[in-house]
Enzyme design. Sequence first.
Site, PDB file in Angstrom:
ATOM      1  N   PHE A 164       0.690  -1.288  -0.069  1.00 37.24           N
ATOM      2  CA  PHE A 164      -0.165   0.243   0.196  1.00 37.24           C
ATOM      3  C   PHE A 164       0.979   0.991   0.025  1.00 37.24           C
ATOM      4  O   PHE A 164       0.451   1.987   0.177  1.00 37.24           O
ATOM      5  CB  PHE A 164      -0.951  -0.458   1.000  1.00 37.24           C
ATOM      6  CG  PHE A 164      -2.041  -0.978   0.888  1.00 37.24           C
ATOM      7  CD1 PHE A 164      -2.406  -1.887   0.271  1.00 37.24           C
ATOM      8  CD2 PHE A 164      -2.210  -1.861   2.860  1.00 37.24           C
ATOM      9  CE1 PHE A 164      -3.142  -3.006   0.033  1.00 37.24           C
ATOM     10  CE2 PHE A 164      -3.401  -2.118   2.868  1.00 37.24           C
ATOM     11  CZ  PHE A 164      -3.894  -3.184   0.819  1.00 37.24           C
ATOM     12  N   GLY A 356     -30.620   9.502  -6.432  1.00 40.91           N
ATOM     13  CA  GLY A 356     -31.840   8.270  -6.891  1.00 40.91           C
ATOM     14  C   GLY A 356     -30.662   7.450  -8.097  1.00 40.91           C
ATOM     15  O   GLY A 356     -29.935   6.940  -8.360  1.00 40.91           O
ATOM     16  N   GLU A 380      -4.047   6.063   7.267  1.00 42.02           N
ATOM     17  CA  GLU A 380      -3.790   6.738   7.578  1.00 42.02           C
ATOM     18  C   GLU A 380      -4.464   6.225   9.638  1.00 42.02           C
ATOM     19  O   GLU A 380      -4.697   7.008   9.576  1.00 42.02           O
ATOM     20  CB  GLU A 380      -3.608   8.201   7.470  1.00 42.02           C
ATOM     21  CG  GLU A 380      -2.875   8.208   6.139  1.00 42.02           C
ATOM     22  CD  GLU A 380      -2.242   9.142   5.630  1.00 42.02           C
ATOM     23  OE1 GLU A 380      -2.121  10.339   7.184  1.00 42.02           O
ATOM     24  OE2 GLU A 380      -0.858   9.254   4.446  1.00 42.02           O
TER      25      GLU A 380
HETATM   26  N1  CAA Z   1       3.724  11.522  19.723  1.00 42.67           N
HETATM   27  C1  CAA Z   1       4.887  10.819  19.904  1.00 42.67           C
HETATM   28  N2  CAA Z   1       5.013  10.095  20.438  1.00 42.67           N
HETATM   29  C2  CAA Z   1       3.698   8.798  19.979  1.00 42.67           C
HETATM   30  C3  CAA Z   1       2.516   8.970  20.132  1.00 42.67           C
HETATM   31  C4  CAA Z   1       2.904  10.319  19.168  1.00 42.67           C
HETATM   32  N3  CAA Z   1       1.138  10.697  18.742  1.00 42.67           N
HETATM   33  N4  CAA Z   1       1.754   8.303  20.166  1.00 42.67           N
HETATM   34  C5  CAA Z   1       2.800   7.104  20.463  1.00 42.67           C
HETATM   35  N5  CAA Z   1       3.805   7.698  20.983  1.00 42.67           N
HETATM   36  C6  CAA Z   1       4.875   7.561  21.632  1.00 42.67           C
HETATM   37  C7  CAA Z   1       4.160   7.115  22.969  1.00 42.67           C
HETATM   38  O1  CAA Z   1       4.137   7.932  23.858  1.00 42.67           O
HETATM   39  C8  CAA Z   1       5.380   5.644  23.444  1.00 42.67           C
HETATM   40  O2  CAA Z   1       6.037   5.991  24.119  1.00 42.67           O
HETATM   41  P1  CAA Z   1       7.477   5.467  24.861  1.00 42.67           P
HETATM   42  O3  CAA Z   1       8.014   4.127  23.865  1.00 42.67           O
HETATM   43  O4  CAA Z   1       8.213   6.569  25.226  1.00 42.67           O
HETATM   44  O5  CAA Z   1       6.147   4.354  25.889  1.00 42.67           O
HETATM   45  C9  CAA Z   1       5.405   5.171  21.888  1.00 42.67           C
HETATM   46  O6  CAA Z   1       5.828   6.150  21.375  1.00 42.67           O
HETATM   47  C10 CAA Z   1       4.635   3.984  21.804  1.00 42.67           C
HETATM   48  O7  CAA Z   1       3.388   3.898  21.597  1.00 42.67           O
HETATM   49  P2  CAA Z   1       2.267   2.896  21.985  1.00 42.67           P
HETATM   50  O8  CAA Z   1       2.518   2.118  23.374  1.00 42.67           O
HETATM   51  O9  CAA Z   1       0.559   3.777  22.599  1.00 42.67           O
HETATM   52  O10 CAA Z   1       2.380   1.920  20.861  1.00 42.67           O
HETATM   53  P3  CAA Z   1       1.760   1.316  20.230  1.00 42.67           P
HETATM   54  O11 CAA Z   1       2.276   0.727  19.685  1.00 42.67           O
HETATM   55  O12 CAA Z   1       0.633   0.692  21.061  1.00 42.67           O
HETATM   56  O13 CAA Z   1       0.785   2.011  18.307  1.00 42.67           O
HETATM   57  C11 CAA Z   1      -0.762   3.314  17.020  1.00 42.67           C
HETATM   58  C12 CAA Z   1       0.147   2.491  18.805  1.00 42.67           C
HETATM   59  C13 CAA Z   1      -2.308   4.672  18.001  1.00 42.67           C
HETATM   60  C14 CAA Z   1      -1.844   1.811  17.604  1.00 42.67           C
HETATM   61  C15 CAA Z   1       0.153   3.059  16.446  1.00 42.67           C
HETATM   62  O14 CAA Z   1       0.102   1.776  16.067  1.00 42.67           O
HETATM   63  C16 CAA Z   1      -0.890   3.555  14.567  1.00 42.67           C
HETATM   64  O15 CAA Z   1      -1.179   4.935  14.502  1.00 42.67           O
HETATM   65  N6  CAA Z   1      -1.780   2.772  14.341  1.00 42.67           N
HETATM   66  C17 CAA Z   1      -1.786   3.087  12.838  1.00 42.67           C
HETATM   67  C18 CAA Z   1      -1.086   2.247  11.986  1.00 42.67           C
HETATM   68  C19 CAA Z   1      -1.113   4.020  10.885  1.00 42.67           C
HETATM   69  O16 CAA Z   1      -2.262   4.771  10.762  1.00 42.67           O
HETATM   70  N7  CAA Z   1      -1.035   3.076  10.009  1.00 42.67           N
HETATM   71  C20 CAA Z   1      -1.194   3.747   8.335  1.00 42.67           C
HETATM   72  C21 CAA Z   1       0.264   4.224   7.662  1.00 42.67           C
HETATM   73  S1  CAA Z   1       0.031   5.175   6.141  1.00 42.67           S
HETATM   74  C22 CAA Z   1      -1.052   4.642   5.377  1.00 42.67           C
HETATM   75  O17 CAA Z   1      -2.200   4.445   5.244  1.00 42.67           O
HETATM   76  C23 CAA Z   1      -1.005   5.314   3.832  1.00 42.67           C
HETATM   77  C24 CAA Z   1       0.722   5.440   3.053  1.00 42.67           C
HETATM   78  O18 CAA Z   1       1.111   4.802   2.286  1.00 42.67           O
HETATM   79  C25 CAA Z   1       0.483   7.166   3.130  1.00 42.67           C
END
Ligand code: CAA
Length: 398
Positions: A164, A356, A380
């Site tokens: 993707f 429609g 995303e």
């Molecule tokens: N800003 C800064 N740091 C952040 C953050 C943010 N927004 N979100 C999380 N972090 C940090 C956390 O504080 C944590 O830090 P520490 O290690 O110091 O504790 C670390 O990152 C890990 O965070 P989580 O424990 O929350 O991580 P997780 O594994 O539980 O995942 C999630 C969190 C929100 C589910 C994340 O995996 C996510 O956003 N998933 C979706 C991915 C996504 O959007 N993919 C799309 C890809 S791009 C696309 O689609 C198309 C393209 O080609 C453009």
Amino acid sequence: MNFNLTKEQLELQARIRAFAQKEVAPYAAQLDREAKFPADILKKLAAQGYLGMCISKEYNGLELDSISQCIVIEEISKACASTACCLAAHASIGTFALRNYGTSAQKQEYLPRLASGEMIACFSLTEPNAGSDAANIETTARKENSANTNDKNFSYLINGHKIFATNGRDADLITLAATVNPELKHKGVTLFLIEKNTQGLKIGKSADKLGLRATDNCELFFENAKVPSDNLIGNEGEGFKIIMQALDESRILIAAQAIGIAQQALDLSINHCKNRMQFGKNISEFQATQFKLADMTTVLEAARMLIYKAAALKDELANNKHGNAGKRFTKEAAQAKLFASELASKITTEAIQLHGGKGYLRDYPVERLMRDAKVTEIYEGTSEIQRLVIAREILRNQ
Ligand code: CAA
């Protein structure tokens, strides 16, 4: 918060609207039918500077404020959501890591060429086993001569399979997420700049999609692709947090894309209802129609406000770095994307209903708008992930 656009933003809106209607809209249906990357339109957008809309003036970018970036994406999406997606993937998530964490040498090398459109950018994170669970990536980056790590000029060997990748086939520069150690999960994620002619990089199949058909999303294969350590962005293990910040930025633009699609569906519906006669009057005179239009326009306005709020907060935090250490616009970006993308699906479906039988035909643009809208709830970060992010943020901060 001031809810009026500034004079400059209104002027930009008029300019980009006129450009989109003249240079983009007439080609949208054909690009969709042929699933053709809008290379010519991107060249015209580049000539107007929009490919560098997120890049600072120091590197020849337009350096638009975040609300202005949303205005650009909304107007292009009204004309052709696929083109808007290619633009956003290039300008925002494709350049984020480099803009914010690149070395001065990396920025000088690439940013002016990305701003001018000489190079097209791509961001590649997703893999067959790492979609919502972004920390689960399996593409590895191993130091070539691990015995000799004191040597500053070492290379990494990249191996893995990405899917993707937006703009992947046409991209000249890929920001790639790989892991230096899969066992470390998010703490192993590391970002690299990969040029398209890198040996060991192969472009795979493009996805055959329901919507956004003119945006290319392809597979990328890395087989011992050798990348110099100079191409690392930030340090080993810092990639995950950079990616999360990049997604915070680009989710606001996906939200803008969603309301562009929805606004176009609403505008077409209003026009149709004012002209379609049934039972001796225009269907816009029926209260059932009026209530639908009233609901559509109200949620659309609400979404635009959420988007502008997130965009304004993003700039406020960026402009006042020291007083805002640790503050994020993560929740506001996720809220904007969640609300805008879900309503875009609803509004475009309702637009077909109002049209429609004609709405169901390929001869009319509303069915394309419905197909294009759906993916804004998925890419995303799915709506489920946005809800998870919002919940985590409110629980973390209260
Ligand atoms: N800003 C800064 N740091 C952040 C953050 C943010 N927004 N979100 C999380 N972090 C940090 C956390 O504080 C944590 O830090 P520490 O290690 O110091 O504790 C670390 O990152 C890990 O965070 P989580 O424990 O929350 O991580 P997780 O594994 O539980 O995942 C999630 C969190 C929100 C589910 C994340 O995996 C996510 O956003 N998933 C979706 C991915 C996504 O959007 N993919 C799309 C890809 S791009 C696309 O689609 C198309 C393209 O080609 C453009």
